[in-house]
Design a protein around this motif. Structure first.
Motif, PDB file in Angstrom:
ATOM      1  N   ASN A 137       0.831  -1.210   0.000  1.00  0.00           N
ATOM      2  CA  ASN A 137       0.000   0.000   0.000  1.00  0.00           C
ATOM      3  C   ASN A 137       0.866   1.260   0.000  1.00  0.00           C
ATOM      4  OD1 ASN A 137      -2.416  -1.417  -0.046  1.00  0.00           O
ATOM      5  ND2 ASN A 137      -2.620  -1.455   2.183  1.00  0.00           N
ATOM      6  N   GLU A 138       1.959   1.242   0.762  1.00  0.00           N
ATOM      7  CA  GLU A 138       2.871   2.381   0.753  1.00  0.00           C
ATOM      8  C   GLU A 138       3.483   2.571  -0.631  1.00  0.00           C
ATOM      9  OE1 GLU A 138       5.811   3.085   3.858  1.00  0.00           O
ATOM     10  OE2 GLU A 138       4.823   1.543   5.049  1.00  0.00           O
ATOM     11  N   ALA A 139       3.851   1.469  -1.269  1.00  0.00           N
ATOM     12  CA  ALA A 139       4.454   1.544  -2.598  1.00  0.00           C
ATOM     13  C   ALA A 139       3.465   2.122  -3.603  1.00  0.00           C
ATOM     14  CB  ALA A 139       4.915   0.159  -3.040  1.00  0.00           C
ATOM     15  N   VAL A 140       2.235   1.655  -3.549  1.00  0.00           N
ATOM     16  CA  VAL A 140       1.213   2.133  -4.482  1.00  0.00           C
ATOM     17  C   VAL A 140       0.947   3.615  -4.252  1.00  0.00           C
ATOM     18  CG1 VAL A 140      -1.237   1.961  -5.075  1.00  0.00           C
ATOM     19  CG2 VAL A 140       0.155  -0.115  -4.860  1.00  0.00           C
ATOM     20  N   ALA A 141       0.871   4.034  -2.991  1.00  0.00           N
ATOM     21  CA  ALA A 141       0.614   5.442  -2.685  1.00  0.00           C
ATOM     22  C   ALA A 141       1.733   6.330  -3.226  1.00  0.00           C
ATOM     23  CB  ALA A 141       0.470   5.625  -1.176  1.00  0.00           C
ATOM     24  N   TRP A 142       2.993   5.884  -3.063  1.00  0.00           N
ATOM     25  CA  TRP A 142       4.114   6.676  -3.591  1.00  0.00           C
ATOM     26  C   TRP A 142       4.069   6.722  -5.114  1.00  0.00           C
ATOM     27  CZ3 TRP A 142       8.586   6.008  -6.584  1.00  0.00           C
ATOM     28  CH2 TRP A 142       9.541   7.027  -6.484  1.00  0.00           C
ATOM     29  N   ALA A 143       3.750   5.602  -5.735  1.00  0.00           N
ATOM     30  CA  ALA A 143       3.653   5.564  -7.200  1.00  0.00           C
ATOM     31  C   ALA A 143       2.574   6.506  -7.702  1.00  0.00           C
ATOM     32  CB  ALA A 143       3.381   4.130  -7.661  1.00  0.00           C
ATOM     33  N   GLN A 144       1.447   6.566  -6.992  1.00  0.00           N
ATOM     34  CA  GLN A 144       0.368   7.476  -7.376  1.00  0.00           C
ATOM     35  C   GLN A 144       0.828   8.924  -7.299  1.00  0.00           C
ATOM     36  OE1 GLN A 144      -2.714   5.980  -4.652  1.00  0.00           O
ATOM     37  NE2 GLN A 144      -4.010   5.607  -6.453  1.00  0.00           N
ATOM     38  N   ARG A 145       1.569   9.258  -6.262  1.00  0.00           N
ATOM     39  CA  ARG A 145       2.050  10.633  -6.120  1.00  0.00           C
ATOM     40  C   ARG A 145       3.064  10.981  -7.203  1.00  0.00           C
ATOM     41  NH1 ARG A 145       2.095   9.068  -0.628  1.00  0.00           N
ATOM     42  NH2 ARG A 145       4.372   8.809  -0.649  1.00  0.00           N
ATOM     43  N   GLN A 146       3.889   9.995  -7.574  1.00  0.00           N
ATOM     44  CA  GLN A 146       4.884  10.241  -8.610  1.00  0.00           C
ATOM     45  C   GLN A 146       4.223  10.495  -9.958  1.00  0.00           C
ATOM     46  OE1 GLN A 146       7.754  10.968  -6.752  1.00  0.00           O
ATOM     47  NE2 GLN A 146       8.750  10.068  -8.529  1.00  0.00           N
ATOM     48  N   GLY A 147       3.347   9.579 -10.343  1.00  0.00           N
ATOM     49  CA  GLY A 147       2.600   9.741 -11.587  1.00  0.00           C
ATOM     50  C   GLY A 147       3.411   9.553 -12.849  1.00  0.00           C
ATOM     51  N   ASP A 171      -1.267  -1.699 -10.588  1.00  0.00           N
ATOM     52  CA  ASP A 171      -1.467  -3.134 -10.383  1.00  0.00           C
ATOM     53  C   ASP A 171      -0.132  -3.881 -10.434  1.00  0.00           C
ATOM     54  OD1 ASP A 171      -4.174  -2.956 -10.004  1.00  0.00           O
ATOM     55  OD2 ASP A 171      -4.695  -3.461 -12.086  1.00  0.00           O
ATOM     56  N   GLU A 172       0.742  -3.480 -11.356  1.00  0.00           N
ATOM     57  CA  GLU A 172       2.039  -4.140 -11.460  1.00  0.00           C
ATOM     58  C   GLU A 172       2.920  -3.829 -10.243  1.00  0.00           C
ATOM     59  OE1 GLU A 172       3.965  -3.411 -15.187  1.00  0.00           O
ATOM     60  OE2 GLU A 172       2.405  -4.417 -16.350  1.00  0.00           O
ATOM     61  N   VAL A 173       2.806  -2.615  -9.694  1.00  0.00           N
ATOM     62  CA  VAL A 173       3.528  -2.288  -8.467  1.00  0.00           C
ATOM     63  C   VAL A 173       3.065  -3.189  -7.336  1.00  0.00           C
ATOM     64  CG1 VAL A 173       3.874  -0.528  -6.681  1.00  0.00           C
ATOM     65  CG2 VAL A 173       4.024   0.100  -9.105  1.00  0.00           C
ATOM     66  N   ARG A 174       1.750  -3.337  -7.221  1.00  0.00           N
ATOM     67  CA  ARG A 174       1.190  -4.171  -6.161  1.00  0.00           C
ATOM     68  C   ARG A 174       1.649  -5.626  -6.320  1.00  0.00           C
ATOM     69  NH1 ARG A 174      -2.624  -2.859  -2.644  1.00  0.00           N
ATOM     70  NH2 ARG A 174      -3.289  -1.030  -3.827  1.00  0.00           N
ATOM     71  N   THR A 175       1.596  -6.137  -7.542  1.00  0.00           N
ATOM     72  CA  THR A 175       2.015  -7.518  -7.798  1.00  0.00           C
ATOM     73  C   THR A 175       3.493  -7.715  -7.495  1.00  0.00           C
ATOM     74  OG1 THR A 175       0.320  -7.805  -9.504  1.00  0.00           O
ATOM     75  CG2 THR A 175       2.192  -9.311  -9.557  1.00  0.00           C
ATOM     76  N   ALA A 176       4.327  -6.774  -7.924  1.00  0.00           N
ATOM     77  CA  ALA A 176       5.769  -6.877  -7.682  1.00  0.00           C
ATOM     78  C   ALA A 176       6.079  -6.863  -6.193  1.00  0.00           C
ATOM     79  CB  ALA A 176       6.494  -5.728  -8.387  1.00  0.00           C
ATOM     80  N   CYS A 177       5.362  -6.016  -5.433  1.00  0.00           N
ATOM     81  CA  CYS A 177       5.595  -5.950  -3.990  1.00  0.00           C
ATOM     82  C   CYS A 177       5.178  -7.249  -3.308  1.00  0.00           C
ATOM     83  CB  CYS A 177       4.840  -4.774  -3.388  1.00  0.00           C
ATOM     84  SG  CYS A 177       5.539  -3.159  -3.803  1.00  0.00           S
ATOM     85  N   ARG A 178       4.025  -7.779  -3.692  1.00  0.00           N
ATOM     86  CA  ARG A 178       3.581  -9.041  -3.087  1.00  0.00           C
ATOM     87  C   ARG A 178       4.596 -10.145  -3.334  1.00  0.00           C
ATOM     88  NH1 ARG A 178      -2.801  -8.986  -4.947  1.00  0.00           N
ATOM     89  NH2 ARG A 178      -3.475  -7.360  -3.465  1.00  0.00           N
ATOM     90  N   LYS A 179       5.080 -10.204  -4.556  1.00  0.00           N
ATOM     91  CA  LYS A 179       6.055 -11.237  -4.906  1.00  0.00           C
ATOM     92  C   LYS A 179       7.339 -11.081  -4.101  1.00  0.00           C
ATOM     93  CE  LYS A 179       8.900 -12.718  -8.834  1.00  0.00           C
ATOM     94  NZ  LYS A 179       9.275 -12.389 -10.234  1.00  0.00           N
ATOM     95  N   ALA A 180       7.850  -9.854  -4.004  1.00  0.00           N
ATOM     96  CA  ALA A 180       9.117  -9.632  -3.311  1.00  0.00           C
ATOM     97  C   ALA A 180       8.982  -9.829  -1.804  1.00  0.00           C
ATOM     98  CB  ALA A 180       9.645  -8.233  -3.620  1.00  0.00           C
TER      99      ALA A 180
END
Length: 433
Positions: A137-147, A171-180
């Motif tokens: 969730n933190e990763a997705v939030a940062w990605a959203q802010r970056q744009g 979605d790819e950020v979320r998937t990558a984080c779950r995997k890692a």
């Protein structure tokens, strides 16, 4: 060359590039001792080390302070990292026994990739924007802010492109984080934090160095040809040695030397990966250790070049010779073109034949193939930059001829005409489980 000085040297976790270093130091007369930074090596290193060059394998002596008490009685001159996992342990141990090492206050910046990039930013050097995250969730939030896309998700302190993923959507950020987060690093440690970074667009390069007392020497620099792989990061296809006098090499050298200073790398080797962006060189990351992907001494020598490992050994064993080298220049001076070509496996399988590798003898620029895999070896889809499968060395005066042979190798490899691999057996076995 100057007289060789007898020295006692400890190599910590000599599982990968440490093999070359141990060989070169032993050849120059060093007394070598191997030391483990963990009670058991991670699974990827279970095959162990080549014990031949070592006077003794000390095993695991405990935490750094415990190991230091034992080494102080051995009159140790140097403590060196033999792989990425041994970097911090080796530096802390060297500090405790009074051996030359890098600046101790920055020891964490040389392994923690988030702190590494932050240190470069503080020095005003170009590098990726980034965030350290504890959850998807933190990763997705940062990605959203970056744009801005793509973004890169990577472990905090792994190696070899392990679980590094290029993402083009939330979605790819979320998937990558779950995997890692569900995985362990190549050093068998859990991923408790990840880094999300802006994508550095541009050609990728490698700069390898040897430093002593804060004075740096560029041993070799390479243009890296990569292929992006959806759902992963990239596949390393080949390295092309840069002409050291070129403007590109000179700019990379200046940036890299500044980055080494920012990270406190003043003694020993460093392996730096960079991108050439629209704004100039930018660091991806630096390892305070030798380059890991294939250093065939004979092929380097055929190009009029020494390996980074040999330069490092000379710096330790024959410092007068390296002092003279640094007085003459701050970089390597090869005589011929050199390219390393790597294999890319299309999936999971088992090697059933290697006769196809004889095709390489037809190529006029072919010099050697380094660390081939034997029949029966299980291989996996190539998704990283470890160089698994070996490296093919091309050496010649004619760069265009090397390029032609490089394309021929890629064609043969894609068609399965070099290694013979049974992919169906592995797939069928997995389906039956």
């Amino acid at each position: 060359m100057g007289a060789i000085q007898a020295k006692n040297i400890v190599i910590v976790d000599g599982y990968s590039m440490g093999r070359e270093l141990a060989h070169d130091l032993k050849t120059m007369g060093a007394e070598l001792f191997h030391l483990c930074s963990t009670p058991e090596p991670p699974p990827v290193f279970r095959a162990g080390i080549d014990a031949t060059p070592y006077r003794a394998d000390l095993g695991y002596l405990g935490a750094e302070d415990e190991a230091a008490r034992m080494l102080l009685a051995m009159d140790i001159d140097h403590v060196l990292a033999g792989s990425e996992m041994g970097v911090s342990y080796a530096e802390r141990l060297a500090h405790l026994v009074g051996a030359p090492t890098n600046l101790y206050p920055l020891v964490a910046e040389r392994r923690n990739k988030f702190r590494m990039i932050a240190a470069l930013h503080r020095r005003g050097l170009l590098a990726a924007e980034q965030a350290l995250v504890d959850s998807e969730n933190e990763a997705v939030a940062w990605a959203q802010r970056q744009g801005n896309w793509p973004l890169v998700v990577k472990p905090l302190d792994s190696a070899g492109s392990d679980n590094v993923t290029i993402c083009r959507s939330l979605d790819e950020v979320r998937t990558a984080c779950r995997k890692a987060f569900a995985a362990h690093t190549v050093f068998a440690q859990p991923n408790r934090q990840l880094i999300v970074q802006s994508w550095l667009d541009g050609t990728q390069y490698i700069v390898n160095t040897v430093s002593r007392d804060g004075r740096h020497f560029m041993t070799d620099a390479w243009r890296v040809n990569i292929r992006l792989l959806p759902g992963y990061a990239m596949v390393m296809e080949d390295f092309e040695l840069l002409a050291p006098e070129s403007r590109t090499a000179s700019s990379l050298l200046r940036y890299t030397f500044d980055a080494l200073d920012a990270l406190g790398i003043v003694n020993g080797t460093a392996h730096s990966e960079l991108k050439w962006t629209a704004r100039g060189p930018a660091m991806i990351e630096t390892g305070a250790r030798l380059m890991g992907a294939a250093m065939d001494r004979d092929s380097y020598a055929a190009a009029g070049l020494k390996t980074q490992s040999i330069y490092h050994a000379l710096d330790l064993m024959q410092p007068e010779w390296m002092n003279e080298m640094r007085r003459r220049s701050d970089r390597y001076l090869p005589g011929r073109h050199l390219t390393k070509v790597f294999f890319a496996f299309a999936g999971d399988g088992v090697i059933t034949g290697v006769d196809g590798l004889e095709r390489l003898l037809e190529l006029p620029t072919f010099h050697a193939i380094y660390r081939t895999l034997p029949v029966g070896t299980r291989v996996h889809l190539t998704t990283d930059s470890t160089g698994w499968g070996g490296a093919i060395y091309l050496v010649h005066e004619d760069a265009a001829l090397i390029e032609r042979d490089r394309e021929q190798i890629r064609e043969w490899d894609a068609e399965g005409l070099l290694y013979e691999i049974d992919y169906e057996t592995v797939e069928a076995s997995a389906a039956a489980c």
